[in-house]
Design a protein around this motif. Sequence first.
Motif, PDB file in Angstrom:
ATOM      1  N   MET A 239       2.075 -10.195   2.082  1.00 56.41           N
ATOM      2  CA  MET A 239       3.471 -10.079   1.995  1.00 56.41           C
ATOM      3  C   MET A 239       3.833 -10.384   3.645  1.00 56.41           C
ATOM      4  O   MET A 239       3.435  -9.770   4.545  1.00 56.41           O
ATOM      5  N   ASP A 240       5.029 -11.254   3.794  1.00 55.35           N
ATOM      6  CA  ASP A 240       5.298 -11.706   5.308  1.00 55.35           C
ATOM      7  C   ASP A 240       6.334 -10.528   5.741  1.00 55.35           C
ATOM      8  O   ASP A 240       6.773  -9.830   5.028  1.00 55.35           O
ATOM      9  N   TYR A 241       6.307 -10.373   7.117  1.00 56.74           N
ATOM     10  CA  TYR A 241       7.009  -9.459   7.777  1.00 56.74           C
ATOM     11  C   TYR A 241       7.480 -10.114   9.095  1.00 56.74           C
ATOM     12  O   TYR A 241       6.938 -10.895   9.723  1.00 56.74           O
ATOM     13  N   GLN A 242       8.588  -9.497   9.613  1.00 58.88           N
ATOM     14  CA  GLN A 242       8.966  -9.745  10.909  1.00 58.88           C
ATOM     15  C   GLN A 242       8.879  -8.666  11.869  1.00 58.88           C
ATOM     16  O   GLN A 242       8.903  -7.316  11.480  1.00 58.88           O
ATOM     17  N   THR A 243       8.718  -8.756  13.222  1.00 59.30           N
ATOM     18  CA  THR A 243       8.651  -7.756  14.081  1.00 59.30           C
ATOM     19  C   THR A 243       9.879  -7.944  15.046  1.00 59.30           C
ATOM     20  O   THR A 243      10.401  -8.853  15.511  1.00 59.30           O
ATOM     21  N   SER A 244      10.312  -6.858  15.546  1.00 59.14           N
ATOM     22  CA  SER A 244      11.399  -6.617  16.596  1.00 59.14           C
ATOM     23  C   SER A 244      11.168  -5.406  17.593  1.00 59.14           C
ATOM     24  O   SER A 244      10.723  -4.400  17.052  1.00 59.14           O
ATOM     25  N   GLN A 245      11.792  -5.301  18.779  1.00 57.52           N
ATOM     26  CA  GLN A 245      11.769  -4.467  19.621  1.00 57.52           C
ATOM     27  C   GLN A 245      12.808  -3.607  19.738  1.00 57.52           C
ATOM     28  O   GLN A 245      14.056  -4.422  20.077  1.00 57.52           O
ATOM     29  N   HIS A 246      13.040  -2.361  19.979  1.00 51.98           N
ATOM     30  CA  HIS A 246      14.356  -1.547  20.015  1.00 51.98           C
ATOM     31  C   HIS A 246      14.107  -0.541  21.101  1.00 51.98           C
ATOM     32  O   HIS A 246      13.152   0.146  21.263  1.00 51.98           O
ATOM     33  N   ARG A 247      15.020  -0.452  21.998  1.00 49.74           N
ATOM     34  CA  ARG A 247      15.089   0.743  23.178  1.00 49.74           C
ATOM     35  C   ARG A 247      15.712   1.790  22.755  1.00 49.74           C
ATOM     36  O   ARG A 247      17.160   1.577  22.397  1.00 49.74           O
ATOM     37  N   ILE A 248      15.475   3.063  22.792  1.00 52.11           N
ATOM     38  CA  ILE A 248      16.177   3.988  22.394  1.00 52.11           C
ATOM     39  C   ILE A 248      16.418   4.787  23.451  1.00 52.11           C
ATOM     40  O   ILE A 248      15.396   5.709  24.012  1.00 52.11           O
TER      41      ILE A 248
END
Length: 310
Positions: A1-10
């Motif tokens: 299964m394909d997936y995407q990645t992203s970055q989040h600053r908290i």
Amino acid sequence: MDYQTSQHRIPIATGGALNITRFQPERIHGLPILCWHGAIESGRIFHSRSGKGLAPWLAQQGHEVMVIDQRGRGSAAPRPARGVSFSQREVITDEVDAALAACLNLSGRSHCHVMAHSWGGVLIAAHLARVPASRERIASQVYFGTKRQVRVQNLSKWLYIDLIWKGLAPLARCLCGYLPARSLRWGSDDEYAASHADSVAWVREATWRDPEDGFDHVAALAQGGLPPTLHLAGHRDRALGHPRDVARFVEECGPHRHALRVLGRENGQGRDYGHLDMLTHPDAVKDVYPQALAWCQAHQDDMASVEEDT
């Protein structure tokens, strides 16, 4: 299964910020999974730069995964330096709470699973002791090689715990103003001075109390314990997460639905695992990861029905 990645600053109210690496599959099945790393390491323990590891594997199975970098780890600021430090208690009270909230907000769910490696499990458990309401947000947990005290006696313990962690590391910390674990090749990331000092105290002391206010984590967890938790230990782990020390930590965490499994040939795995390779070895894909996911899946049906009702 394909997936995407992203970055989040908290951002954290007391300064600095967490970083979340988010793995989003095309089709999501089940609850999100929050991954928390241990001491002198970053979230990279769960995902390599080449796209291997537990987090990508979970995403391929259809789970949304949020991998945390604590303040000062990976790309999360501020970097450890002389005069730049946060205590272990600030991680427990501020960072874990912010990470749980961010995981649920990003996923749009009211519950999640938690997976933690090594000392990360101690920090999560300490948060759940201090903030019992957080237990209601977690459907289940998997702790990989998590222990608090190291009471086994062998050559590895004397070298890695007594000589390095409790002896040479405090000296390096005093000289540099932080623990330069990367340059010393003791770990994959550096550690704030205060958090390292706090962890040394917890490894050394018989009682699990906060060094600032004396909060008794064992007494707090005796009032309800943890969410359902799978405790995994490596058969070949001689000091950093010895099966006997992992078992002692299970007892400290109070009454909770749990299982303790030792990863090795005698228990059906293809090899005897150590402290890191239970997450990083290529064979973990078939020996370890499915056990972790099966535990979560077995404990998410009740939470799913709760979410439907709300």
